[in-house]
Design an enzyme around this catalytic site. Structure first.
Site, short mmCIF file in Angstrom:
data_model
loop_
_atom_site.label_atom_id
_atom_site.label_comp_id
_atom_site.label_asym_id
_atom_site.label_seq_id
_atom_site.Cartn_x
_atom_site.Cartn_y
_atom_site.Cartn_z
N ARG A 119 0.98 -1.14 -0.04
CA ARG A 119 -0.03 0.09 -0.08
C ARG A 119 0.65 1.18 -0.01
NH1 ARG A 119 -3.46 -0.47 5.03
NH2 ARG A 119 -1.38 -1.47 5.73
N ASN B 162 -6.36 -2.75 2.30
CA ASN B 162 -6.30 -4.07 2.23
C ASN B 162 -7.81 -4.51 2.44
OD1 ASN B 162 -3.52 -4.33 2.24
ND2 ASN B 162 -3.48 -4.31 4.65
#
Length: 90
Positions: free
Chosen positions: A18, A36
């Site tokens: 990320r 996520n």
């Protein structure tokens, strides 16, 4: 201007993916978010100039040094969210 929703599958959680996505987006001036999923994937929505977004998504498809992307599902969206920045959602 384009708006895309994408799901990234593979080894993409627990490897800084990320943060990699956020860094690439900020460097390219792309707005949106990444997070996520409960299924072990990474989800993102991005807005920006068409070529920048396509180049960004190709970089995401290649992955970061510690990740292994096995699949990238992309879907164009017709409504714009007019994101102000690029964020990692918790």
């Amino acid at each position: 201007m384009v708006h895309y929703h994408a799901i990234v599958k593979g080894r993409v959680q627990g490897v800084g993916f990320r943060y990699f996505v956020q860094g690439e987006a900020v460097n390219r001036g792309i707005k949106g978010w990444v997070r996520n999923t409960d299924e072990g994937h990474v989800e993102l929505k991005v807005e920006g100039e068409q070529q920048e977004v396509f180049d960004f998504l190709e970089t995401v498809r290649k992955g970061s040094p510690f990740s292994k992307v096995t699949h990238l599902d992309m879907e164009p969206l017709t409504k714009f969210a007019h994101y102000q920045d690029f964020r990692i959602k918790g």
